[in-house]
Scaffold this motif. Structure first.
Motif, PDB file in Angstrom:
ATOM      1  N   GLU A  45      16.296 -55.923  43.550  1.00 12.03           N
ATOM      2  CA  GLU A  45      15.196 -55.384  44.352  1.00 12.03           C
ATOM      3  C   GLU A  45      13.840 -55.627  43.698  1.00 12.03           C
ATOM      4  N   GLU A  46      13.777 -55.547  42.365  1.00  9.25           N
ATOM      5  CA  GLU A  46      12.511 -55.772  41.674  1.00  9.25           C
ATOM      6  C   GLU A  46      12.014 -57.200  41.924  1.00  9.25           C
ATOM      7  N   ASN A  66      10.699 -57.435  45.473  1.00  9.91           N
ATOM      8  CA  ASN A  66       9.369 -56.822  45.625  1.00  9.91           C
ATOM      9  C   ASN A  66       8.271 -57.733  45.086  1.00  9.91           C
ATOM     10  N   LEU A  67       8.509 -58.346  43.933  1.00  9.39           N
ATOM     11  CA  LEU A  67       7.526 -59.267  43.362  1.00  9.39           C
ATOM     12  C   LEU A  67       7.331 -60.476  44.275  1.00  9.39           C
ATOM     13  N   ALA A  82       7.844 -60.540  47.534  1.00  5.81           N
ATOM     14  CA  ALA A  82       7.150 -60.083  48.747  1.00  5.81           C
ATOM     15  C   ALA A  82       5.646 -60.024  48.523  1.00  5.81           C
ATOM     16  N   ASN A  83       5.237 -59.573  47.341  1.00  3.37           N
ATOM     17  CA  ASN A  83       3.807 -59.520  47.027  1.00  3.37           C
ATOM     18  C   ASN A  83       3.207 -60.918  46.973  1.00  3.37           C
ATOM     19  N   PRO A  86      11.363 -56.815  56.488  1.00  2.00           N
ATOM     20  CA  PRO A  86      11.240 -56.059  55.242  1.00  2.00           C
ATOM     21  C   PRO A  86      12.446 -56.252  54.321  1.00  2.00           C
ATOM     22  N   ILE A  87      12.245 -55.963  53.066  1.00  2.00           N
ATOM     23  CA  ILE A  87      13.301 -56.100  52.060  1.00  2.00           C
ATOM     24  C   ILE A  87      14.485 -55.213  52.426  1.00  2.00           C
ATOM     25  N   PHE A  92      14.685 -60.833  52.646  1.00  2.00           N
ATOM     26  CA  PHE A  92      13.403 -60.475  53.251  1.00  2.00           C
ATOM     27  C   PHE A  92      12.840 -61.729  53.899  1.00  2.00           C
TER      28      PHE A  92
END
Length: 301
Positions: free
Chosen positions: A250-251, A254-255, A257-258, A271-272, A299
């Motif tokens: 997940e980390e 998230n990175l 996605a940013n 979304p994730i 995602f």
């Protein structure tokens, strides 16, 4: 504290360690040459692998490994999920997008651009299961990435039957040949895989001349870890084609996605979320102090 069984010990217990398609599944197989094609058979008895047509067509979407194993009449101790997370992730990405996109109108032909393949290049045979997951659909799968060896650039693999089991007397050995002549009535669809060496943003103009994608998939992409993804993301934004990325944890998702949002200036279209068809054994050589699974989170943009 209960120690998790290692991949080597699990594969050894099933007689699969360093054999055929299973070679890349532990660190012992990390240096397999790319000219060693490993898509011959499952090296398993027919009771443990999907070596022929399903007994019934899908009446509803598969939502987890348990659904898949029941549909294919496999016992849960079968190890095939270790390899089938590649085609099942493709299937799940299509199903996720078809719920809210025009991709659901795809009927006879499906063009997928598959970015950044690595281990898959040694396990192409497992994509034969797409024959069951997309019955009657002609699938064109373009694998594009720097890991494709130069001598395999432009290589085409056509698959029209299921990955066979290890039993010589099984019906999977005699149903039909693996290459079908033009006009044959054996099957009305095949999986056609073509390999392309290089980054997608450098190769796409040539690729789309023959195959404009309905869907772009980038498994275990590591978008935040490799700056080479940025021009590809910019390209996909301009193309307007739905694209789904996966990552190991997940980390990392998230990175990624940013990074994607910084390029597109928009939030993720998808979304994730956890991929229910992620590989079910943890990655052993991860540098992160987090549980990591191949194709774990997905995602999209």
């Amino acid at each position: 504290m209960v120690m998790q069984e290692s991949r080597c010990s699990m594969l050894s217990s099933k007689g699969l360690h360093q054999i055929g398609l299973w070679k890349p599944e532990c660190s012992c197989g990390s240096s397999i040459p790319m000219d060693e094609l490993l898509y011959d058979d499952w090296t398993l008895p027919s009771s443990l692998c999907p070596c022929h047509e399903p007994r019934s067509q899908l009446s509803s979407c598969l939502s987890c490994w348990d659904d898949y194993y029941q549909w294919r009449h496999l016992p849960l101790h079968s190890p095939v999920a270790l390899l089938l997370h590649w085609p099942l992730t493709v299937y799940h990405c299509f199903q996720v997008l078809s719920a809210h996109s025009s991709i659901s109108k795809v009927k006879a032909e499906l063009n997928i651009h598959y970015l950044g393949p690595e281990k898959e290049l040694l396990q192409l045979g497992v994509f034969r299961e797409l024959l069951a997951l997309f019955p009657g659909v002609q699938i064109y799968l373009n694998l594009v990435g720097p890991a494709v060896p130069q001598f395999r650039d432009g290589e085409t693999v056509s698959l029209c039957k299921y990955l066979p089991c290890a039993e010589e007397s099984c019906i999977c050995k005699s149903l039909y040949p693996d290459s079908v002549a033009e006009g044959s009535n054996h099957r009305n669809a095949t999986i056609r895989i073509r390999l392309h060496k290089g980054f997608y943003h450098d190769r796409y103009r040539t690729i789309i001349k023959d195959s404009y994608p309905h869907l772009i998939i980038a498994p275990n992409a590591g978008v935040a870890a490799y700056s080479s993804w940025l021009p590809t993301v910019e390209l996909i934004k301009g193309m307007g084609i739905p694209a789904i990325f996966t990552d190991f944890c997940e980390e990392a998702a998230n990175l990624a996605a940013n990074c994607i949002s910084s390029v597109t200036g928009q939030p993720l279209r998808l979304p994730i979320q956890i991929n229910p068809f992620r590989q079910p054994m943890v990655v052993e050589d991860s540098v992160l102090y987090l549980p990591c699974y191949s194709n774990c989170f997905l995602f999209g943009m």
